[in-house]
Design an enzyme around this catalytic site. Structure first.
Site, PDB file in Angstrom:
ATOM      1  N   ASP A 107      41.791 -13.319 -55.878  1.00  0.00           N
ATOM      2  CA  ASP A 107      40.773 -13.577 -54.865  1.00  0.00           C
ATOM      3  C   ASP A 107      41.495 -14.097 -53.606  1.00  0.00           C
ATOM      4  OD1 ASP A 107      38.355 -14.170 -53.627  1.00  0.00           O
ATOM      5  OD2 ASP A 107      37.775 -15.765 -54.974  1.00  0.00           O
ATOM      6  N   GLY A 109      44.270 -15.723 -53.672  1.00  0.00           N
ATOM      7  CA  GLY A 109      45.702 -15.648 -53.956  1.00  0.00           C
ATOM      8  C   GLY A 109      46.353 -17.003 -54.167  1.00  0.00           C
TER       9      GLY A 109
HETATM   10  P1  IMP Z   1      42.214 -17.276 -56.353  1.00  0.00           P
HETATM   11  O1  IMP Z   1      43.147 -18.435 -56.621  1.00  0.00           O
HETATM   12  O2  IMP Z   1      41.265 -17.577 -55.228  1.00  0.00           O
HETATM   13  O3  IMP Z   1      42.929 -15.972 -56.145  1.00  0.00           O
HETATM   14  O4  IMP Z   1      41.247 -17.122 -57.572  1.00  0.00           O
HETATM   15  C1  IMP Z   1      41.745 -17.113 -58.809  1.00  0.00           C
HETATM   16  C2  IMP Z   1      40.771 -17.390 -59.889  1.00  0.00           C
HETATM   17  O5  IMP Z   1      39.420 -17.569 -59.479  1.00  0.00           O
HETATM   18  C3  IMP Z   1      40.749 -16.189 -60.774  1.00  0.00           C
HETATM   19  O6  IMP Z   1      41.846 -16.193 -61.663  1.00  0.00           O
HETATM   20  C4  IMP Z   1      39.427 -16.342 -61.455  1.00  0.00           C
HETATM   21  O7  IMP Z   1      39.554 -17.212 -62.539  1.00  0.00           O
HETATM   22  C5  IMP Z   1      38.548 -16.963 -60.397  1.00  0.00           C
HETATM   23  N1  IMP Z   1      37.749 -15.924 -59.724  1.00  0.00           N
HETATM   24  C6  IMP Z   1      37.899 -15.433 -58.480  1.00  0.00           C
HETATM   25  N2  IMP Z   1      36.971 -14.525 -58.195  1.00  0.00           N
HETATM   26  C7  IMP Z   1      36.205 -14.405 -59.317  1.00  0.00           C
HETATM   27  C8  IMP Z   1      35.069 -13.597 -59.653  1.00  0.00           C
HETATM   28  O8  IMP Z   1      34.546 -12.776 -58.878  1.00  0.00           O
HETATM   29  N3  IMP Z   1      34.560 -13.783 -60.910  1.00  0.00           N
HETATM   30  C9  IMP Z   1      35.082 -14.653 -61.810  1.00  0.00           C
HETATM   31  N4  IMP Z   1      36.147 -15.427 -61.531  1.00  0.00           N
HETATM   32  C10 IMP Z   1      36.703 -15.295 -60.286  1.00  0.00           C
END
Ligand code: IMP
Ligand code: MG
Length: 179
Positions: A107, A109
């Site tokens: 998402d 990152g």
């Molecule tokens: P990031 O650190 O923002 O890239 O997000 C990482 C974590 O957020 C992912 O490994 C998921 O566990 C959670 N996440 C992000 N988007 C979604 C979604 O659309 N559905 C469920 N979990 C999400």
């Protein structure tokens, strides 16, 4: 096929069918198989990637493939600095190994960047990244993602390992939040 599913206070609608997921996973594993990576250690990021990892691994035909599972866990480093994150679960020595990180979704990152930072401290040879889903409009990092299953809009999705408040990981299709 259930076109809609209710989880807690929210309604989700079908987004990526089980059949489409299968063809995405096959495509990602073909690309990894053809990438020339040698003796890889796959590192699946729990909890979300457990189903993706299980499906991808059965399609990998690279000799000497290994897999390990990690979790990024928050803990209080000191009372003043607040939350610090560390990797838990990494047992085997990954020094000088070729790593392929397996993520369910990238998402912003932020999670991925932390994992890479912590893996680099283990003096690995190389790090490649494979993710089932990627939200390009939410991504805030410069790290290139080597193997992307499917890029999606900034919708919240559940199923196939992905959860809403820990619920929905068992769904075999991927659903998105209904507007
Ligand atoms: P990031 O650190 O923002 O890239 O997000 C990482 C974590 O957020 C992912 O490994 C998921 O566990 C959670 N996440 C992000 N988007 C979604 C979604 O659309 N559905 C469920 N979990 C999400
Ligand atoms: Mg995750």
């Amino acid at each position: 096929m259930n076109n809609e599913v209710d989880i807690k206070d929210k309604r989700f609608e079908i987004f990526i069918s089980e059949d489409e997921i299968t063809s995405i996973v096959t495509d990602v594993s073909n690309r990894i198989n053809n990438s020339g990576i040698k003796d890889p250690v796959f590192i699946a990021v729990l909890n979300g990637s457990f189903i993706f990892a299980a499906d991808i691994m059965r399609k990998i035909i690279i000799p000497n493939t290994e897999i390990s599972f990690i979790k990024l866990s928050s803990y209080s480093g000191t009372k003043t600095t607040g939350s610090v994150q560390k990797l838990i679960g990494l047992r085997q020595n990954i020094r000088n190994r070729n790593i392929v990180i397996l993520e369910d979704i990238v998402d912003t990152g932020i999670t991925l960047e932390k994992i890479i930072l912590l893996l680099k401290k283990e003096n690995v040879a190389d790090i490649k990244i494979a993710t089932l889903l990627f939200k390009p409009d939410a991504y805030t990092k410069e790290i290139p993602i080597d193997f992307i299953g499917k890029s999606i809009a900034n919708d919240f999705v559940v199923g196939y390992g992905l959860d809403y408040d820990e619920i929905g990981r068992n769904l075999s299709h991927i659903y998105k939040l209904k507007e």
